[in-house]
Design an enzyme around this catalytic site. Structure first.
Site, mmCIF file in Angstrom:
data_model
loop_
_atom_site.group_PDB
_atom_site.id
_atom_site.type_symbol
_atom_site.label_atom_id
_atom_site.label_comp_id
_atom_site.label_asym_id
_atom_site.label_seq_id
_atom_site.Cartn_x
_atom_site.Cartn_y
_atom_site.Cartn_z
ATOM 1 N N ASN A 83 0.863 -1.174 0.000
ATOM 2 C CA ASN A 83 0.000 0.000 0.000
ATOM 3 C C ASN A 83 0.906 1.233 0.000
ATOM 4 O O ASN A 83 1.478 1.576 1.028
ATOM 5 C CB ASN A 83 -0.891 -0.027 1.263
ATOM 6 N N LYS B 49 0.146 4.244 -0.300
ATOM 7 C CA LYS B 49 -0.490 5.432 0.288
ATOM 8 C C LYS B 49 -0.225 6.653 -0.622
ATOM 9 O O LYS B 49 -0.139 6.493 -1.830
ATOM 10 C CB LYS B 49 -0.002 5.648 1.721
ATOM 11 N N HIS C 85 -9.541 1.376 4.667
ATOM 12 C CA HIS C 85 -8.282 1.546 5.396
ATOM 13 C C HIS C 85 -8.523 2.496 6.572
ATOM 14 O O HIS C 85 -9.289 3.453 6.460
ATOM 15 C CB HIS C 85 -7.200 2.110 4.460
ATOM 16 N N GLU D 187 -6.893 4.878 7.716
ATOM 17 C CA GLU D 187 -6.649 6.299 7.439
ATOM 18 C C GLU D 187 -7.854 6.923 6.756
ATOM 19 O O GLU D 187 -8.171 8.093 6.958
ATOM 20 C CB GLU D 187 -5.367 6.453 6.593
ATOM 21 N N GLU E 31 -5.573 -4.734 10.398
ATOM 22 C CA GLU E 31 -4.530 -3.731 10.623
ATOM 23 C C GLU E 31 -4.813 -2.989 11.923
ATOM 24 O O GLU E 31 -5.609 -2.042 11.935
ATOM 25 C CB GLU E 31 -4.508 -2.728 9.463
ATOM 26 N N GLY F 146 2.404 2.350 10.729
ATOM 27 C CA GLY F 146 3.378 3.435 10.570
ATOM 28 C C GLY F 146 4.053 3.838 11.869
ATOM 29 O O GLY F 146 4.748 4.849 11.927
ATOM 30 N N SER G 129 3.294 -2.034 10.346
ATOM 31 C CA SER G 129 4.752 -2.124 10.575
ATOM 32 C C SER G 129 5.308 -3.513 10.279
ATOM 33 O O SER G 129 6.217 -3.982 10.961
ATOM 34 C CB SER G 129 5.099 -1.681 12.003
ATOM 35 N N GLY H 77 4.908 1.268 4.723
ATOM 36 C CA GLY H 77 6.253 1.847 4.597
ATOM 37 C C GLY H 77 7.248 0.950 3.867
ATOM 38 O O GLY H 77 7.970 1.412 2.974
#
Ligand code: PGA
Length: 251
Positions: free
Chosen positions: A9, A11, A96, A98, A168, A174, A214, A236
């Site tokens: 992902n 992002k 997601h 976010e 998640e 993150g 992570s 990430g």
């Protein structure tokens, strides 16, 4: 047999040229990933058209990170499922954390989006997960069950063939804090049970459930060794081709 999948992902990262370079590097190394492990890259909408050319003929599949909750029309700034389909997308991430946190994504909207995505022939990677307060209050099982029930219980066993669930925990996204393999496994097993209650044991067994938060080359092996963890949704670490591929080699 459910599929093992590692999905990146991206992002809101990379310009289009940077995204093309990153995907080229992933594609170049994708033959180092075991054949039974699927690779998906979820890129920003602006990138999808170019990226679908880059991954042609490779095992890498293309995903969006979101889609509109309407088919077409006066919805300025939105991207429809048919637009995604037309640029070669096979998947979209939905729900997601976010998007839930910053853009008011509700379970009701996710039902609409999931319906439209499936109708358009897109697969859906549905994200669920608790935040830190909910975990500390011991509500993580309930939060995940509710998110699964509110969205997926509106669909059929047949639809589930095109749906991946991603667990998640928001506190691990993150932050560098990964859920321990045991913490992740107990929720994954719980999610599978919630799916079995509605769709039956076989559908639950066949559903791919990814872990996200992570996940990196150093912890992927232990996470993926768990019985109910079928791969990862990688943020990430998906921005570095070597790390993304190393994670996919962690089975
Ligand atoms: P992270 O993100 O790997 O950077 O924690 C995962 C995700 O949000 O999908």
């Amino acid at each position: 047999m459910r599929k093992k999948i590692v999905a990146g992902n991206w992002k809101m990262n990379t310009t289009v040229p940077e995204g093309i370079e990153l995907l080229k590097a992933v594609v170049a190394k994708s033959n180092e990933v075991p054949a039974e492990v699927g690779l998906i890259v979820a890129a920003p909408h602006t990138h999808l058209c170019c990226l679908s050319e880059v991954l042609e003929g490779s095992k890498v599949e293309l995903s969006a990170q979101n889609c509109a909750d309407h088919v077409s029309g006066a919805y300025t700034g939105e991207i429809s499922v048919n637009m995604l389909k037309s640029v070669g997308c096979q998947w979209t991430i939905l729900g997601h954390s976010e998007r839930r946190q910053y853009y008011g994504e509700t379970d009701e909207k996710l039902v609409e989006k999931t319906k439209l995505a499936l109708e358009a022939g897109l697969g859906v990677i549905l994200c669920v997960g608790e935040n830190l307060d909910e975990r500390e209050a011991g509500k993580h099982f309930d939060v995940c069950s509710a998110q699964i029930k509110n969205v997926l219980y509106n669909f059929s066993a047949e639809d589930m063939k095109k749906i991946i669930v991603a667990y998640e925990p928001v506190w691990a996204i993150g932050t560098g804090k990964t859920a321990t393999a045991e913490q992740a496994e107990e929720i994954h097993a719980h999610i599978r049970k919630v799916l079995a209650d509605k769709f039956g044991a076989q559908v639950a067994e066949d559903t791919t459930i990814l872990y996200g938060g992570s996940c990196k080359p150093s912890n992927a092996r232990e996470l993926f060794a768990q019985k109910d963890i079928d791969g990862g949704l990688i943020g990430g670490a998906a921005l570095k081709a070597d790390d993304f591929i190393a994670i996919a080699q962690s089975y």
